[in-house]
Scaffold this motif. Structure first.
Motif, short mmCIF file in Angstrom:
data_model
loop_
_atom_site.label_atom_id
_atom_site.label_comp_id
_atom_site.label_asym_id
_atom_site.label_seq_id
_atom_site.Cartn_x
_atom_site.Cartn_y
_atom_site.Cartn_z
N THR A 192 7.87 -7.57 -3.18
CA THR A 192 8.51 -7.05 -4.20
C THR A 192 8.09 -5.32 -4.31
OG1 THR A 192 6.91 -7.67 -5.71
CG2 THR A 192 8.96 -8.92 -5.57
N TYR A 193 8.86 -4.76 -4.64
CA TYR A 193 8.56 -3.33 -4.75
C TYR A 193 8.96 -2.70 -6.19
CZ TYR A 193 9.12 -3.90 0.06
OH TYR A 193 8.61 -4.59 1.51
N ARG A 194 8.01 -1.92 -6.61
CA ARG A 194 8.17 -1.05 -7.70
C ARG A 194 8.78 0.11 -7.50
NH1 ARG A 194 3.71 0.54 -9.55
NH2 ARG A 194 2.33 0.51 -7.60
N ARG A 195 9.77 0.20 -8.38
CA ARG A 195 10.53 1.70 -8.15
C ARG A 195 9.73 2.50 -9.11
NH1 ARG A 195 16.87 2.55 -8.20
NH2 ARG A 195 16.57 4.73 -8.15
N VAL A 196 9.60 3.78 -8.38
CA VAL A 196 8.59 4.91 -9.11
C VAL A 196 9.78 6.00 -8.95
CG1 VAL A 196 6.41 4.02 -8.44
CG2 VAL A 196 7.73 5.68 -6.93
N ALA A 198 10.75 9.83 -8.29
CA ALA A 198 10.49 10.97 -7.48
C ALA A 198 9.84 11.96 -8.04
CB ALA A 198 11.71 11.42 -6.86
N PRO A 199 8.77 12.64 -7.67
CA PRO A 199 8.05 13.82 -8.41
C PRO A 199 9.25 14.84 -8.81
CG PRO A 199 7.46 13.89 -6.02
CD PRO A 199 8.29 12.67 -6.33
N ARG B 2 5.10 20.01 -5.23
CA ARG B 2 4.35 19.61 -4.26
C ARG B 2 5.35 18.67 -3.25
NH1 ARG B 2 1.74 14.29 -4.73
NH2 ARG B 2 2.56 13.97 -6.66
N MET B 11 9.55 7.14 -0.99
CA MET B 11 9.34 7.50 -2.26
C MET B 11 9.78 6.45 -3.15
SD MET B 11 10.95 11.29 -2.84
CE MET B 11 12.48 10.89 -2.59
N PHE B 12 10.51 5.89 -3.16
CA PHE B 12 11.06 4.62 -4.08
C PHE B 12 9.95 3.37 -4.17
CE2 PHE B 12 14.61 7.48 -3.93
CZ PHE B 12 14.55 7.85 -5.20
N PHE B 13 9.70 3.00 -3.05
CA PHE B 13 9.06 1.70 -2.97
C PHE B 13 7.62 2.17 -2.33
CE2 PHE B 13 13.48 0.74 -2.28
CZ PHE B 13 13.52 -0.23 -3.17
N ARG B 14 6.60 2.13 -3.27
CA ARG B 14 5.22 2.64 -2.88
C ARG B 14 4.53 1.29 -2.70
NH1 ARG B 14 3.82 7.42 -5.59
NH2 ARG B 14 4.81 9.02 -4.48
N SER B 22 0.47 -5.55 -1.22
CA SER B 22 0.60 -6.71 -2.25
C SER B 22 0.59 -7.89 -1.33
CB SER B 22 2.06 -6.76 -2.89
OG SER B 22 3.06 -6.83 -1.85
N GLU B 24 2.75 -10.13 -1.08
CA GLU B 24 4.02 -10.40 -0.48
C GLU B 24 4.00 -9.74 0.86
OE1 GLU B 24 3.65 -9.42 -3.92
OE2 GLU B 24 4.31 -11.32 -4.83
#
Lengths: 206, 266
Positions: A192-196, A198-199, B2, B11-14, B22, B24
């Motif tokens: 699973t991925y957390r959406r972050v 963009a700067p 930056r 950028m969206f999946f860190r 993790s 998973e």
């Protein structure tokens, strides 16, 4: 994998030794064929022949070890794939019947077949139901045995993008397997991925 | 601002903080690497593991059925490579020799072009002063027109130790037509000029030097065989008569005609 035999086999093949070339072919043709089948379907045999012809022409100029040879082989294969896709885009075939659903395996049928006997063909057919880039990456990693950086070089992406595409592909596979009666993989069991966000680009207004 | 160095997807999946993946992600990497989901893994993971293991099974007989054809194609390509390499060697050999016999021809052609260019320029009197003087003393090209000082009397080409008529022309040119008396150079010049002297220079000297220049030009005329009549005309101030007109010689028609015209003006 040929391991420590590879340098000698490659040297003899570069000198035109048919037996050495056959050794290389037996080792790498099956994964090549599987990769091309997942990516191009019935054109896999023709594409594989073109790839080996290219290898035969240029093998005397190749330098490197076994991983490099595999990377080179599958880079050639991917270029052939791209050429074929471009050719097909320029000359689209007009179907005389509604054959579009037959171009790629239907996921339900292939999942059922994969779960019944899990033959190689059925497993590849199930992988081929993934989006094309994810299917290519999963095959390159699982069937060919390349690691993420090597796959990244072959497909021209970053290793991180390759990892993400592979994880997405596995998650999709697990979801489809769950749809046909296997224990449904909960979302928390797969990556699973957390959406972050963009700067902040600094107040750029489009 | 930056800059973000990763891809758009990254950028969206860190990944999880502190660089750790993790559970998973770790499980996915295990499956992709063929290490299996492990005992006690969720059934979904085990199903994916079975599918991936089936896809990575050893080669089937059907997949290896094309070996003979592949080896045949390889041997054919290897022979073609060898033939191409042999042709390449044969093709390079003459290419390597080509400069060996081309070089003298190219050099000779270049030297010929340079010789003609310099000779033509010298014959036209267009070389710089020192070079023109050198050409003059070497192969009889016209003397430089702007030479302030006359060359040494002992011109080796003249062989007589006399004043060069071409250079004496500049001195009387200042007086122009006022002086009609022939100079001493006239007599000396007669018959001393070699026929190889360029007639164009002689003619130009005669033209620019006016009446007295005629005397100088006589030397040239004599050298062409027509100067005697001129000497009489211009030197003595006798009006030109149709009788003793010098006959232009084929060697220098221009020089003779101009000399005759100058004599008439004098």
């Amino acid at each position: 994998m040929l391991g420590h035999e590879f340098p000698e086999v490659l040297r003899r093949a570069a000198l035109g030794d048919g037996a050495a070339f056959a050794t290389l072919w037996r080792d790498t043709h099956p994964p090549l064929l599987r990769y091309l089948w997942v990516a191009a379907g019935d054109a896999a045999e023709d594409l594989a022949s073109e790839v080996w012809l290219e290898v035969a022409r240029r093998i005397d100029r190749f330098r490197g070890g076994e991983p490099e040879f595999r990377g080179w082989l599958f880079t050639l294969a991917r270029r052939k794939l791209i050429d074929r896709h471009r050719y097909e885009a320029r000359r689209p075939e007009t179907p005389i019947a509604d054959t579009a659903p037959l171009d790629r395996p239907a996921s339900n049928d292939t999942v059922a077949a994969a779960l019944e006997d899990i033959s190689t063909e059925a497993a590849l057919a199930l992988i081929a139901t993934l989006p094309r880039d994810q299917a290519e990456i999963v095959v390159l990693r699982v069937v060919v045995g390349l690691d993420a950086p090597q796959v990244a070089r072959v497909v021209g992406k970053s290793p991180g993008a390759v990892r993400i595409a592979a994880h997405r592909g596995l998650r999709t596979l697990a979801a489809r397997l769950g749809d046909v009666g296997m224990a449904p993989p909960a979302a928390r069991e797969l990556p699973t991925y957390r959406r972050v966000m963009a700067p902040d680009p600094g107040g750029v207004t489009l | 601002m930056r800059a973000f160095s990763g891809s758009l997807a990254e950028m969206f999946f860190r990944r999880h903080p502190a660089g750790r993946s993790s559970p998973e992600e770790a499980m996915a990497e295990r499956l992709l690497a063929g290490r299996g989901a492990g005992p006690g893994a969720p059934s979904g993971h085990q199903a994916v593991e079975r599918v991936l293991a089936a896809a990575a099974r050893p080669a089937t007989r059907r997949e290896l059925s094309g070996e003979a054809a592949a080896v045949t194609a390889f041997l054919r390509a290897a022979r073609a490579n060898e033939a191409r390499a042999r042709h390449g060697r044969h093709g390079r050999r003459p290419a390597a020799r080509r400069p060996a016999y081309k070089l003298p021809a190219v050099t000779a052609a270049l030297m010929m072009v340079m010789f003609l260019a310099i000779g033509g320029t010298a014959a036209a009197g267009a070389l710089p002063g020192p070079l023109q003087r050198l050409a003059h003393t070497t192969f009889g090209a016209p003397a430089p027109a702007d030479s302030g000082r006359p060359p040494a009397d002992g011109n080796p080409r003249d062989g007589h130790g006399t004043v060069n008529p071409a250079t004496t022309a500049s001195r009387p040119a200042t007086t122009g037509a006022e002086s009609t008396a022939p100079t001493a150079g006239d007599g000396n010049a007669q018959g001393q000029q070699e026929p190889t002297s360029a007639p164009a220079a002689t003619a130009s000297t005669t033209k620019t030097s006016g009446g007295q220049g005629d005397g100088n030009s006589q030397g040239n005329g004599n050298s062409q065989g027509g100067g005697t009549g001129h000497g009489k005309k211009s030197g003595q101030g006798i009006p030109p008569t149709p009788g003793p007109d010098p006959t232009p010689t084929p060697a220098s028609p221009t020089g003779s005609v101009q000399t005759a015209n100058a004599g008439r003006q004098g």
